[in-house]
Design a protein around this motif. Structure first.
Motif, mmCIF file in Angstrom:
data_model
loop_
_atom_site.group_PDB
_atom_site.id
_atom_site.type_symbol
_atom_site.label_atom_id
_atom_site.label_comp_id
_atom_site.label_asym_id
_atom_site.label_seq_id
_atom_site.Cartn_x
_atom_site.Cartn_y
_atom_site.Cartn_z
ATOM 1 N N GLU A 11 0.829 -1.212 0.000
ATOM 2 C CA GLU A 11 0.000 0.000 0.000
ATOM 3 C C GLU A 11 0.857 1.253 0.000
ATOM 4 O O GLU A 11 0.623 2.186 -0.785
ATOM 5 C CB GLU A 11 -0.938 -0.003 1.204
ATOM 6 N N ALA A 12 1.883 1.292 0.862
ATOM 7 C CA ALA A 12 2.751 2.472 0.918
ATOM 8 C C ALA A 12 3.534 2.632 -0.376
ATOM 9 O O ALA A 12 3.714 3.756 -0.877
ATOM 10 C CB ALA A 12 3.703 2.360 2.104
ATOM 11 N N ALA A 13 4.010 1.514 -0.939
ATOM 12 C CA ALA A 13 4.785 1.580 -2.178
ATOM 13 C C ALA A 13 3.931 2.084 -3.339
ATOM 14 O O ALA A 13 4.404 2.881 -4.171
ATOM 15 C CB ALA A 13 5.367 0.211 -2.508
ATOM 16 N N LEU A 14 2.674 1.654 -3.405
ATOM 17 C CA LEU A 14 1.805 2.108 -4.491
ATOM 18 C C LEU A 14 1.448 3.587 -4.338
ATOM 19 O O LEU A 14 1.280 4.288 -5.340
ATOM 20 C CB LEU A 14 0.542 1.252 -4.543
ATOM 21 N N SER A 15 1.324 4.051 -3.113
ATOM 22 C CA SER A 15 1.092 5.494 -2.915
ATOM 23 C C SER A 15 2.288 6.291 -3.428
ATOM 24 O O SER A 15 2.124 7.326 -4.086
ATOM 25 C CB SER A 15 0.846 5.781 -1.433
ATOM 26 N N ARG A 16 3.510 5.793 -3.146
ATOM 27 C CA ARG A 16 4.704 6.460 -3.680
ATOM 28 C C ARG A 16 4.726 6.395 -5.193
ATOM 29 O O ARG A 16 5.099 7.360 -5.872
ATOM 30 C CB ARG A 16 5.967 5.825 -3.095
ATOM 31 N N LEU A 17 4.345 5.246 -5.747
ATOM 32 C CA LEU A 17 4.321 5.099 -7.211
ATOM 33 C C LEU A 17 3.445 6.177 -7.843
ATOM 34 O O LEU A 17 3.859 6.843 -8.807
ATOM 35 C CB LEU A 17 3.802 3.703 -7.584
ATOM 36 N N LEU A 18 2.224 6.342 -7.328
ATOM 37 C CA LEU A 18 1.311 7.306 -7.936
ATOM 38 C C LEU A 18 1.781 8.738 -7.736
ATOM 39 O O LEU A 18 1.581 9.592 -8.601
ATOM 40 C CB LEU A 18 -0.093 7.100 -7.376
ATOM 41 N N GLN A 19 2.439 9.025 -6.615
ATOM 42 C CA GLN A 19 3.017 10.356 -6.419
ATOM 43 C C GLN A 19 4.117 10.627 -7.441
ATOM 44 O O GLN A 19 4.186 11.711 -8.045
ATOM 45 C CB GLN A 19 3.574 10.467 -5.006
ATOM 46 N N LEU A 20 4.976 9.617 -7.637
ATOM 47 C CA LEU A 20 6.053 9.773 -8.620
ATOM 48 C C LEU A 20 5.500 9.828 -10.043
ATOM 49 O O LEU A 20 6.030 10.545 -10.897
ATOM 50 C CB LEU A 20 7.050 8.617 -8.482
ATOM 51 N N HIS A 21 4.444 9.060 -10.287
ATOM 52 C CA HIS A 21 3.817 9.060 -11.610
ATOM 53 C C HIS A 21 3.283 10.455 -11.935
ATOM 54 O O HIS A 21 3.460 10.955 -13.057
ATOM 55 C CB HIS A 21 2.690 8.035 -11.625
ATOM 56 N N ARG A 22 2.626 11.073 -10.966
ATOM 57 C CA ARG A 22 2.126 12.435 -11.164
ATOM 58 C C ARG A 22 3.285 13.401 -11.412
ATOM 59 O O ARG A 22 3.220 14.278 -12.287
ATOM 60 C CB ARG A 22 1.332 12.879 -9.936
ATOM 61 N N LEU A 23 4.372 13.218 -10.665
ATOM 62 C CA LEU A 23 5.528 14.102 -10.778
ATOM 63 C C LEU A 23 6.196 13.975 -12.149
ATOM 64 O O LEU A 23 6.564 14.976 -12.773
ATOM 65 C CB LEU A 23 6.522 13.776 -9.668
ATOM 66 N N GLN A 24 6.336 12.729 -12.633
ATOM 67 C CA GLN A 24 7.035 12.533 -13.899
ATOM 68 C C GLN A 24 6.244 13.082 -15.080
ATOM 69 O O GLN A 24 6.821 13.434 -16.116
ATOM 70 C CB GLN A 24 7.338 11.045 -14.118
ATOM 71 N N TRP A 25 4.911 13.163 -14.937
ATOM 72 C CA TRP A 25 4.075 13.645 -16.029
ATOM 73 C C TRP A 25 3.675 15.111 -15.850
ATOM 74 O O TRP A 25 2.869 15.622 -16.628
ATOM 75 C CB TRP A 25 2.811 12.784 -16.144
ATOM 76 N N ARG A 26 4.195 15.787 -14.845
ATOM 77 C CA ARG A 26 3.805 17.167 -14.584
ATOM 78 C C ARG A 26 4.089 18.038 -15.814
ATOM 79 O O ARG A 26 5.187 18.009 -16.371
ATOM 80 C CB ARG A 26 4.580 17.700 -13.380
ATOM 81 N N GLY A 27 3.074 18.782 -16.221
ATOM 82 C CA GLY A 27 3.217 19.653 -17.377
ATOM 83 C C GLY A 27 2.983 18.966 -18.707
ATOM 84 O O GLY A 27 3.088 19.602 -19.759
ATOM 85 N N ALA A 56 12.024 5.417 -7.970
ATOM 86 C CA ALA A 56 11.025 4.870 -8.893
ATOM 87 C C ALA A 56 10.363 3.669 -8.237
ATOM 88 O O ALA A 56 10.962 3.002 -7.377
ATOM 89 C CB ALA A 56 11.659 4.467 -10.225
ATOM 90 N N VAL A 57 9.115 3.411 -8.638
ATOM 91 C CA VAL A 57 8.364 2.236 -8.195
ATOM 92 C C VAL A 57 7.648 1.676 -9.414
ATOM 93 O O VAL A 57 7.094 2.436 -10.226
ATOM 94 C CB VAL A 57 7.342 2.573 -7.091
#
Length: 374
Positions: free
Chosen positions: A207-223, A265-266
């Motif tokens: 659960e914690a790892a997937l929350s990090r994944l989605l945070q990083l996913h949002r960050l990598q696609w910002r803009g 990354a996750v």
């Protein structure tokens, strides 16, 4: 509600059930997973954990339609469906747009009777709705029903997937031309020089790892344009509910990539007998700033599972992104299988017209864009 009756045109030992109750769906988990293990063509998107979690996030009350075939009480075939009313009354697979493949489950040991019983149950359902199987991988169990279908039917092209042989990373590299192979090996050495370490997380950490994944996913696609659904709470809830049990059963691996103790990354890789494929990842932009090739890093991690054997294909899943073609993949087109009865034949005609209109619209848009570039 669960209705049971003896299957028509089948051995007396076979019974067909129609399940519409969510609690009954939950109780099916042990029997469903046993059948899943006996279906060689099944993909991870047909696991009970994935489908029920998807239903809890995306299903509609009163629309669940599971068609089950049992032999002596044991589940030997299953069609996980839901009823939709738009654009046409249809029974469609559970899993929706967040699943790369859809299919039925049929026991590998079936002599044809279970497939025939399931076909009969679907034919009964087709009296009032079109059966619309999207994203069926070639060779899927749904083809065995399509081949037996007694009424109007059509097969259309669906999404393109790209697939690689189930090889180790070194095996994938040796398939490339010499110059490209040298560049990939240099990128792998760069990852080692940066100190990138990967670690599969345990079920209690998912659960914690997937929350990090989605945070990083949002960050990598910002803009940039990204799949908006990946930002929705319902998708987050689905992913956590589904992937946790799948990690426990061996149908998924969640991997963290760290540099100096920091998670950079996750990745979620899904696994079945038929394939292994990276489903979703999130990567910090700092990786690219450090000249790390994220695609090579992720493929290296995924190939660790295929190189050990037990998976038929390393799938790059849906999409025709240019970076995938660097690896010389084989294009494999999913199928859309449309099945109707005598009364619902007009729905089949309408679906075919709608599909043709979409194809023509895409072609017009493609030509318009080309003319704009010129």
């Amino acid at each position: 509600m669960t209705a049971t009756h003896t299957a028509r045109a089948a051995s007396p030992a076979l019974t067909v059930e129609r399940v519409t109750d969510e609690a009954a769906f939950a109780r099916l988990a042990p029997a469903w997973e046993r059948l899943y293990e006996r279906c060689a063509t099944a993909t991870p998107f047909q696991t009970h954990a994935w489908l029920r979690s998807w239903w809890l996030s995306y299903g509609g009350r009163g629309r669940l339609r599971l068609l089950l075939v049992r032999s002596g009480g044991e589940l030997v075939a299953a069609a996980p469906l839901m009823l939709v009313h738009r654009p046409l009354p249809a029974l469609v697979p559970l899993g929706g747009a967040v699943s790369d493949y859809a299919d039925l489950l049929l026991d590998d040991g079936d002599d044809g009777r279970a497939a025939q019983a399931l076909t009969g149950a679907l034919a009964d359902a087709a009296r009032t709705a079109l059966i619309d199987f999207r994203e069926v991988r070639p060779g899927g169990a749904a083809e065995r029903v399509y081949d037996r279908w007694p009424g109007p039917r059509r097969r259309l092209r669906d999404s393109l997937c790209l697939e690689l042989p189930a090889l180790s990373m070194e095996g994938l590299v040796t398939r490339l031309p010499s110059a490209k192979a040298q560049r990939v090996r240099a990128k792998l050495r760069k990852l080692n020089a940066l100190g990138v370490q990967r670690r599969p997380v345990g079920p209690e950490e998912v659960e914690a790892a997937l929350s990090r994944l989605l945070q990083l996913h949002r960050l990598q696609w910002r803009g940039r344009n990204m799949t908006a659904e990946h930002l929705q709470p319902r998708f987050h809830a689905h992913l956590v509910r589904a992937v946790g049990p799948m990690v426990r059963s061996g149908a998924a691996v969640v991997t963290e990539f760290r540099i100096g103790g920091e998670v950079m990354a996750v990745d979620v890789t899904l696994l079945s007998r038929s394939l292994a494929g990276g489903y979703l990842y999130g990567a910090h932009p700092g990786l690219r700033e450090r000249k790390a090739d994220v695609a090579v890093m992720l493929l290296d991690a995924c190939a660790e599972h295929t190189g050990a054997g037990g998976h038929g294909t390393l799938s790059l899943l849906r999409g025709d992104e240019p970076y995938k073609h660097h690896w010389r993949p084989e294009p494999v087109v999913n199928q859309r299988l449309l099945l109707a009865g005598r009364r619902t034949a007009p729905l089949l005609t309408a679906a075919l017209c709608e599909a043709a209109g979409r194809r023509q619209g895409k072609e017009v848009l493609r030509r318009w864009r080309e003319r704009g570039r010129e």
